[in-house]
Scaffold this active site. Structure first.
Site, short mmCIF file in Angstrom:
data_model
loop_
_atom_site.label_atom_id
_atom_site.label_comp_id
_atom_site.label_asym_id
_atom_site.label_seq_id
_atom_site.Cartn_x
_atom_site.Cartn_y
_atom_site.Cartn_z
N TYR A 68 0.86 -1.19 0.00
CA TYR A 68 0.00 0.00 0.00
C TYR A 68 0.89 1.24 0.00
O TYR A 68 1.40 1.67 1.02
CB TYR A 68 -0.95 0.02 1.20
CG TYR A 68 -1.87 -1.19 1.28
CD1 TYR A 68 -2.12 -1.99 0.17
CD2 TYR A 68 -2.51 -1.53 2.47
CE1 TYR A 68 -2.96 -3.09 0.23
CE2 TYR A 68 -3.35 -2.62 2.55
CZ TYR A 68 -3.56 -3.41 1.43
OH TYR A 68 -4.40 -4.51 1.51
N PRO A 214 -15.14 -5.05 2.17
CA PRO A 214 -16.37 -5.40 2.91
C PRO A 214 -17.58 -4.58 2.46
O PRO A 214 -18.72 -4.96 2.72
CB PRO A 214 -16.00 -5.09 4.37
CG PRO A 214 -14.89 -4.10 4.29
CD PRO A 214 -14.12 -4.45 3.06
N GLY A 217 -15.69 -2.23 -1.98
CA GLY A 217 -14.79 -1.15 -2.36
C GLY A 217 -15.51 0.19 -2.47
O GLY A 217 -15.03 1.10 -3.14
N1 NAP Z 1 -5.86 -8.91 0.81
C1 NAP Z 1 -6.09 -8.20 -0.26
O1 NAP Z 1 -5.75 -8.59 -1.37
C2 NAP Z 1 -6.77 -6.86 -0.13
C3 NAP Z 1 -7.21 -6.18 -1.27
C4 NAP Z 1 -7.85 -4.94 -1.09
C5 NAP Z 1 -8.02 -4.43 0.19
N2 NAP Z 1 -7.54 -5.10 1.28
C6 NAP Z 1 -7.73 -4.59 2.66
O2 NAP Z 1 -9.12 -4.50 2.92
C7 NAP Z 1 -9.43 -3.19 3.38
C8 NAP Z 1 -10.85 -2.84 2.98
O3 NAP Z 1 -11.00 -2.78 1.58
P1 NAP Z 1 -11.18 -1.39 0.82
O4 NAP Z 1 -10.77 -0.27 1.71
O5 NAP Z 1 -10.50 -1.50 -0.45
O6 NAP Z 1 -12.75 -1.36 0.47
P2 NAP Z 1 -14.09 -1.09 1.35
O7 NAP Z 1 -13.78 -1.03 2.80
O8 NAP Z 1 -15.12 -2.04 0.87
O9 NAP Z 1 -14.50 0.36 0.81
C9 NAP Z 1 -13.68 1.48 0.95
C10 NAP Z 1 -14.26 2.57 0.10
O10 NAP Z 1 -15.51 2.99 0.63
C11 NAP Z 1 -15.45 4.37 1.01
N3 NAP Z 1 -16.09 4.47 2.35
C12 NAP Z 1 -15.67 3.88 3.49
N4 NAP Z 1 -16.54 4.16 4.49
C13 NAP Z 1 -17.50 4.94 3.97
C14 NAP Z 1 -18.66 5.54 4.50
N5 NAP Z 1 -19.00 5.38 5.78
N6 NAP Z 1 -19.44 6.30 3.67
C15 NAP Z 1 -19.11 6.46 2.36
N7 NAP Z 1 -18.02 5.92 1.79
C16 NAP Z 1 -17.23 5.15 2.59
C17 NAP Z 1 -14.00 4.75 1.06
O11 NAP Z 1 -13.83 6.08 0.64
P3 NAP Z 1 -13.37 7.24 1.70
O12 NAP Z 1 -11.88 7.12 1.82
O13 NAP Z 1 -13.82 8.47 1.02
O14 NAP Z 1 -14.09 6.97 2.98
C18 NAP Z 1 -13.39 3.80 0.03
O15 NAP Z 1 -13.51 4.34 -1.28
C19 NAP Z 1 -8.36 -2.32 2.72
O16 NAP Z 1 -8.25 -1.06 3.31
C20 NAP Z 1 -7.15 -3.20 2.90
O17 NAP Z 1 -6.64 -3.09 4.22
C21 NAP Z 1 -6.94 -6.31 1.12
#
Ligand code: NAP
Length: 294
Positions: A68, A214, A217
């Protein structure tokens, strides 16, 4: 004065490997860095505030990866939180290299992974990493080589537990012949159930399952998502948001699920952590599942 935002402790506690207790609702750091997980954040001060607020709100499972930024999310964690409060579990990963925004290549060679662990220890200012996850199985490297390397650094006391990411039950079984596996991190949400078998396997074996994406994205939260109307109505009944509903569903779906929602904003973090107190009744459960049926 009591914090108006509920604590992540309301999501319950899971013992990773039976000896690493964490509140089930965690926080993922991928969104702290530039788009496509590449480059510096637009607002580093807000990133520090997000990390500090997460800990203040009882989040004690923070997911990150050397990929990251690369390196930037781990650096931000240390800047904001070191020296770390006791009980904070930082789960990092290695094995994905990055060549630009959203451009990746998997590398599982022993020498590379050992360097990854050493560099994560240095950036995170840790003497031991509580949970080290192999970010991807590298199809060009024998699993024995990748996990054998992690086993060696584990024996040296540099990592406590080992996890995997994006794996099937058969791959976990193969891995467990080499080294104990305590967690998996696979893509999983209301909108994306492709890893149902791995979830069932994790439940049976008492392995932690950290669902990434979760909230799909962020796509699941948009007004143009096919399920938006149904979710908005259901969320309104709880005076909640779709984000909170999505996380509450995960928390209720299985006791081994430890969601790690990502955000770059304190307001969104607070909203997400408050999902720890949201409970869906049987009718609501049926309704929410129905909103995602094809
Ligand atoms: N193991 C793997 O291969 C892998 C791959 C991808 C991710 N990950 C991990 O999983 C974590 C979670 O995945 P993710 O962050 O990609 O996706 P996510 O949690 O499903 O969604 C994050 C997105 O939603 C927005 N968001 C979050 N809370 C919100 C709210 N209350 N209201 C409106 N928009 C909201 C965020 O934008 P804002 O910043 O504007 O809030 C961001 O664009 C990552 O941070 C990472 O640590 C692991």
């Amino acid at each position: 004065m009591q914090d108006p935002v509920p604590s992540a402790s309301a999501s319950g506690t899971f013992q990773i490997a039976g000896d690493l207790p964490v509140h089930r609702l965690g926080y993922g750091t991928m969104r702290l860095v530039g788009d496509g997980a590449w480059g510096e954040p637009a607002d580093p001060a807000e990133c520090h505030r997000v990390l500090r607020r997460a800990v203040e709100l009882g989040v004690n499972l923070i997911d990150t990866a050397d990929a990251y930024g690369p390196e930037i999310a781990e650096r931000l964690i240390a800047e904001a939180l070191h020296p770390y409060p006791s009980g904070l579990v930082i789960a990092t990963k290695g094995g994905i290299t990055r060549q630009g925004p959203a451009k990746t290549e998997y590398v599982g060679r022993a020498g590379y992974l050992i360097q990854c662990v050493e560099m994560s220890l240095r950036r995170l200012k840790l003497e031991r990493i509580d949970l080290y996850q192999l970010h991807r199985i590298d199809p060009r490297t024998p699993l024995e080589e990748s996990l054998g390397a992690l086993k060696r650094v584990q024996e040296q006391g540099k990592i406590r537990h080992i996890g995997l990411s994006e794996v099937t039950p058969a791959e976990i079984e193969d891995a467990r012949k080499i080294v104990p596996i305590v967690s998996v991190q696979n893509r999983y949400s209301l909108a994306d159930r492709r890893h149902e078998e791995t979830l069932k396997y994790s439940e049976r074996e008492g392995i932690a399952f950290l669902p990434w994406y979760p909230m799909a994205g962020g796509k699941q939260l948009k007004p143009d998502h096919p399920s938006a109307q149904a979710l908005t109505a259901l969320a309104a009944r709880h005076s909640a948001s779709i984000a909170q509903l999505s996380l509450a569903w995960l928390l209720q779906k299985s006791p081994v699920l430890l969601p790690i929602p990502g955000t770059s904003k304190v307001a969104h973090l607070e909203e997400n952590v408050a999902a720890a107190t949201l409970k869906l009744n049987v009718e609501e459960w049926v309704e929410i599942e129905g909103a995602f049926k094809a």
